[in-house]
Design a protein around this motif. Structure first.
Motif, PDB file in Angstrom:
ATOM      1  N   THR A 103      22.161  70.679  80.181  1.00  0.00           N
ATOM      2  CA  THR A 103      21.353  71.674  79.458  1.00  0.00           C
ATOM      3  C   THR A 103      20.689  72.652  80.436  1.00  0.00           C
ATOM      4  N   ALA A 104      20.205  72.110  81.574  1.00  0.00           N
ATOM      5  CA  ALA A 104      19.511  72.965  82.551  1.00  0.00           C
ATOM      6  C   ALA A 104      20.478  73.881  83.311  1.00  0.00           C
ATOM      7  N   GLN A 105      21.633  73.346  83.715  1.00  0.00           N
ATOM      8  CA  GLN A 105      22.549  74.112  84.579  1.00  0.00           C
ATOM      9  C   GLN A 105      23.582  74.932  83.804  1.00  0.00           C
ATOM     10  N   CYS A 106      23.981  74.455  82.626  1.00  0.00           N
ATOM     11  CA  CYS A 106      25.020  75.147  81.840  1.00  0.00           C
ATOM     12  C   CYS A 106      24.596  75.183  80.374  1.00  0.00           C
ATOM     13  N   PRO A 107      23.537  75.914  80.047  1.00  0.00           N
ATOM     14  CA  PRO A 107      23.010  75.885  78.677  1.00  0.00           C
ATOM     15  C   PRO A 107      24.016  76.306  77.608  1.00  0.00           C
ATOM     16  N   GLN A 108      25.016  77.109  77.997  1.00  0.00           N
ATOM     17  CA  GLN A 108      25.988  77.570  77.002  1.00  0.00           C
ATOM     18  C   GLN A 108      27.156  76.601  76.807  1.00  0.00           C
ATOM     19  N   ALA A 109      27.252  75.587  77.661  1.00  0.00           N
ATOM     20  CA  ALA A 109      28.361  74.623  77.527  1.00  0.00           C
ATOM     21  C   ALA A 109      28.254  73.905  76.190  1.00  0.00           C
ATOM     22  N   ARG A 110      29.356  73.883  75.458  1.00  0.00           N
ATOM     23  CA  ARG A 110      29.389  73.142  74.193  1.00  0.00           C
ATOM     24  C   ARG A 110      29.502  71.655  74.527  1.00  0.00           C
ATOM     25  N   THR A 111      28.819  70.816  73.763  1.00  0.00           N
ATOM     26  CA  THR A 111      28.798  69.396  74.118  1.00  0.00           C
ATOM     27  C   THR A 111      29.415  68.524  73.035  1.00  0.00           C
ATOM     28  N   LEU A 112      30.275  67.615  73.495  1.00  0.00           N
ATOM     29  CA  LEU A 112      30.921  66.627  72.632  1.00  0.00           C
ATOM     30  C   LEU A 112      30.446  65.246  73.043  1.00  0.00           C
ATOM     31  N   LEU A 113      30.232  64.387  72.068  1.00  0.00           N
ATOM     32  CA  LEU A 113      29.937  62.988  72.356  1.00  0.00           C
ATOM     33  C   LEU A 113      31.025  62.140  71.714  1.00  0.00           C
ATOM     34  N   ASP A 114      31.712  61.335  72.523  1.00  0.00           N
ATOM     35  CA  ASP A 114      32.698  60.403  71.975  1.00  0.00           C
ATOM     36  C   ASP A 114      32.040  59.027  71.918  1.00  0.00           C
ATOM     37  N   THR A 115      31.787  58.540  70.706  1.00  0.00           N
ATOM     38  CA  THR A 115      31.013  57.291  70.552  1.00  0.00           C
ATOM     39  C   THR A 115      31.853  56.040  70.814  1.00  0.00           C
ATOM     40  N   GLU A 116      33.185  56.125  70.683  1.00  0.00           N
ATOM     41  CA  GLU A 116      34.091  54.960  70.705  1.00  0.00           C
ATOM     42  C   GLU A 116      33.888  54.125  69.445  1.00  0.00           C
ATOM     43  N   ASP A 117      32.740  53.499  69.326  1.00  0.00           N
ATOM     44  CA  ASP A 117      32.258  53.023  68.030  1.00  0.00           C
ATOM     45  C   ASP A 117      30.742  53.059  68.137  1.00  0.00           C
ATOM     46  N   LEU A 118      30.032  52.945  67.014  1.00  0.00           N
ATOM     47  CA  LEU A 118      28.577  53.034  67.084  1.00  0.00           C
ATOM     48  C   LEU A 118      28.031  51.743  67.692  1.00  0.00           C
ATOM     49  N   HIS A 119      27.472  51.869  68.883  1.00  0.00           N
ATOM     50  CA  HIS A 119      26.972  50.696  69.597  1.00  0.00           C
ATOM     51  C   HIS A 119      25.864  50.004  68.813  1.00  0.00           C
ATOM     52  N   PHE A 120      24.996  50.788  68.199  1.00  0.00           N
ATOM     53  CA  PHE A 120      23.854  50.174  67.507  1.00  0.00           C
ATOM     54  C   PHE A 120      24.298  49.364  66.291  1.00  0.00           C
ATOM     55  N   LEU A 121      25.390  49.793  65.658  1.00  0.00           N
ATOM     56  CA  LEU A 121      25.899  49.067  64.488  1.00  0.00           C
ATOM     57  C   LEU A 121      26.516  47.740  64.920  1.00  0.00           C
ATOM     58  N   ARG A 122      27.291  47.777  65.995  1.00  0.00           N
ATOM     59  CA  ARG A 122      27.889  46.536  66.520  1.00  0.00           C
ATOM     60  C   ARG A 122      26.788  45.558  66.940  1.00  0.00           C
ATOM     61  N   TYR A 123      25.762  46.102  67.606  1.00  0.00           N
ATOM     62  CA  TYR A 123      24.643  45.277  68.081  1.00  0.00           C
ATOM     63  C   TYR A 123      23.899  44.647  66.899  1.00  0.00           C
ATOM     64  N   ALA A 124      23.648  45.426  65.850  1.00  0.00           N
ATOM     65  CA  ALA A 124      22.933  44.919  64.671  1.00  0.00           C
ATOM     66  C   ALA A 124      23.724  43.793  64.016  1.00  0.00           C
ATOM     67  N   ARG A 125      25.026  43.970  63.902  1.00  0.00           N
ATOM     68  CA  ARG A 125      25.866  42.934  63.283  1.00  0.00           C
ATOM     69  C   ARG A 125      25.912  41.673  64.144  1.00  0.00           C
ATOM     70  N   GLN A 126      25.937  41.891  65.444  1.00  0.00           N
ATOM     71  CA  GLN A 126      25.939  40.757  66.370  1.00  0.00           C
ATOM     72  C   GLN A 126      24.646  39.953  66.214  1.00  0.00           C
ATOM     73  N   GLU A 127      23.521  40.659  66.131  1.00  0.00           N
ATOM     74  CA  GLU A 127      22.223  39.998  65.973  1.00  0.00           C
ATOM     75  C   GLU A 127      22.147  39.233  64.653  1.00  0.00           C
ATOM     76  N   LEU A 128      22.689  39.843  63.595  1.00  0.00           N
ATOM     77  CA  LEU A 128      22.671  39.193  62.276  1.00  0.00           C
ATOM     78  C   LEU A 128      23.465  37.881  62.316  1.00  0.00           C
ATOM     79  N   VAL A 129      24.648  37.924  62.942  1.00  0.00           N
ATOM     80  CA  VAL A 129      25.481  36.719  63.043  1.00  0.00           C
ATOM     81  C   VAL A 129      24.793  35.662  63.921  1.00  0.00           C
ATOM     82  N   LYS A 130      24.209  36.122  65.036  1.00  0.00           N
ATOM     83  CA  LYS A 130      23.571  35.205  65.986  1.00  0.00           C
ATOM     84  C   LYS A 130      22.350  34.516  65.367  1.00  0.00           C
TER      85      LYS A 130
END
Length: 420
Positions: A103-130
């Motif tokens: 953001t500081a060095q290239c404010p005009q760069a368009r940004t993509l986020l590749d989640t792979e899968d939602l980490h928080f959802l996997r973590y929540a399900r893991q906690e529920l099972v555990k």
């Protein structure tokens, strides 16, 4: 609309160097690199992780490998010199670490986020099972969720692997749908030649499971196979073997190897498609996880049906459309595994469903076109996009302050260590 992205620079900051033979995440990254290459973009790839002997050779994508520095002011210069048009973060932790510098060095760069899968959802399900108590909502509203949602809110476009994740983000967390895009695995059409190479029912032997052991859901699935499923299934099919493959098996995984019980732990598969294609049935009693499962897409590619759970098929198909059976109870799981293993007509019917599903739901041509349309819109109209989603700028502003000062503090600490 000009439909060219030719010559546009894209910098990808990888969590690791891709290992497509170790994990579905590695395979996914190669598919994205292939897409950017097909658009004639200039690709730059860097990771703070070390390469391993299993890292893919990225030279086939004609990309530039660059040095990236974590908590280090040299990264500012890298970004300032490169001035990428696009930056893609490989999972939200990379955005947290590098987003404020971009953001500081290239404010005009368009940004993509590749989640792979939602980490928080996997973590929540893991906690529920555990923990075994409450509902998923008791675990969804965690600090991990706050971090991942904030990261999504700082990016122009976030790639999700599953439609269930899109529903969750839009309906439960009220995120704007047009900063999100479902982009599943991008598979080429099954060729006649590939299908001609499929081994027929009578030439296939054994059950198989495959999955990278760094991924907790895979370890728990193998544990479930060993303790709950296999002791009972083996009584029904005493001559049949179960073969487990997966990169990075720890000592606790290797200890499960027991040839007397026809339970074989092999570790890494040199060729995942080959080992899956030799087996008659894949077994995957998955208890928790998120996203969609690369192992099942591989199974469809080589005509190997499976038995899995409701979690296993999430966002991939309904139980009726599935290339196998869906069973959550142990007794039913075993019954379906025996049926699929012994009945050629049932097996062929499920194999056919896999062929249909692969063409319909993971078409590279179809999803690459949808992805390109979204990317072009951002490429050509970023100012209006950011005005429409001004909250993205607000998140960037506030988060930049907190992550920036934490990083600068670490940077200073590291400098002092060096000078001591």
């Amino acid at each position: 609309m000009d439909n060219s992205l030719e010559g546009k620079k894209i910098l990808i900051i990888g969590q690791v160097w891709p290992e497509s033979r170790s994990s579905a995440a590695g395979k996914r990254m190669l598919q994205l690199l292939e897409v950017f290459q097909s658009w004639n973009m200039d690709i730059y790839f860097g990771s703070t992780a070390q390469k391993s002997p299993y890292s893919d050779d990225l030279s086939i994508f004609q990309l530039n490998e660059i040095e990236v520095y974590l908590n280090d002011e040299r990264m500012d210069q890298v970004l300032a010199d490169l001035q990428p048009d696009w930056v893609m973060y490989d999972r939200f932790m990379m955005e947290e670490q590098f987003g404020w510098r971009v953001t500081a060095q290239c404010p005009q760069a368009r940004t993509l986020l590749d989640t792979e899968d939602l980490h928080f959802l996997r973590y929540a399900r893991q906690e529920l099972v555990k923990k075994g108590v409450g509902t998923i909502d008791d675990y969804l509203y965690s600090d991990k969720t706050k971090r991942e949602l904030a990261s999504i809110m700082r990016c122009d476009l976030t790639l999700l692997i599953s439609s269930v994740e899109l529903e969750l983000l839009v309906h439960q967390f009220q995120l704007p749908p047009d900063i999100l895009l479902v982009l599943p695995f991008l598979e080429n059409e099954l060729s006649v030649e590939e299908q001609d190479e499929w081994l027929p029912f009578e030439q296939r032997e054994g059950f198989v499971f495959i999955g990278n052991f760094i991924h907790e859901p895979n370890w728990q699935t193998v544990l479930r196979l060993k303790t709950e499923i296999w002791p009972l299934l083996r009584k029904r099919l005493p001559q049949v073997q179960l073969h487990i493959y997966g990169a990075y098996p720890s000592a606790k995984v290797l200890q499960l190897h027991n040839p007397k019980e026809n339970f074989f732990i092999h570790g890494r598969a040199e060729d995942a498609l080959a080992v899956v294609g030799q087996a008659r049935v894949m077994l995957a009693p998955i208890a928790f996880g998120a996203g969609i499962k690369g192992k099942f897409v591989d199974g469809m590619r080589v005509g190997t049906p499976n038995v899995t759970t409701t979690v296993g098929i999430e966002a991939m198909a309904t139980a009726e459309e599935w290339n196998g059976f869906v069973a959550d109870e142990v007794e039913e799981f075993i019954q379906k595994a025996v049926e699929l293993y012994q009945s050629e007509s049932s097996w062929l019917e499920k194999q056919e469903k896999g062929r249909t599903l692969l063409q319909r739901s993971y078409s590279k041509a179809k999803y690459t076109a949808i992805f390109k349309e979204s990317v072009l819109l951002l490429d050509q109209d970023i100012d209006n996009h950011r005005k429409r989603h001004f909250l993205v700028e607000v998140f960037k502003h506030h988060s930049a302050q907190s992550t920036k000062y934490m990083a600068l503090w670490i940077e200073e600490k590291n400098k002092h260590k060096k000078s001591e």
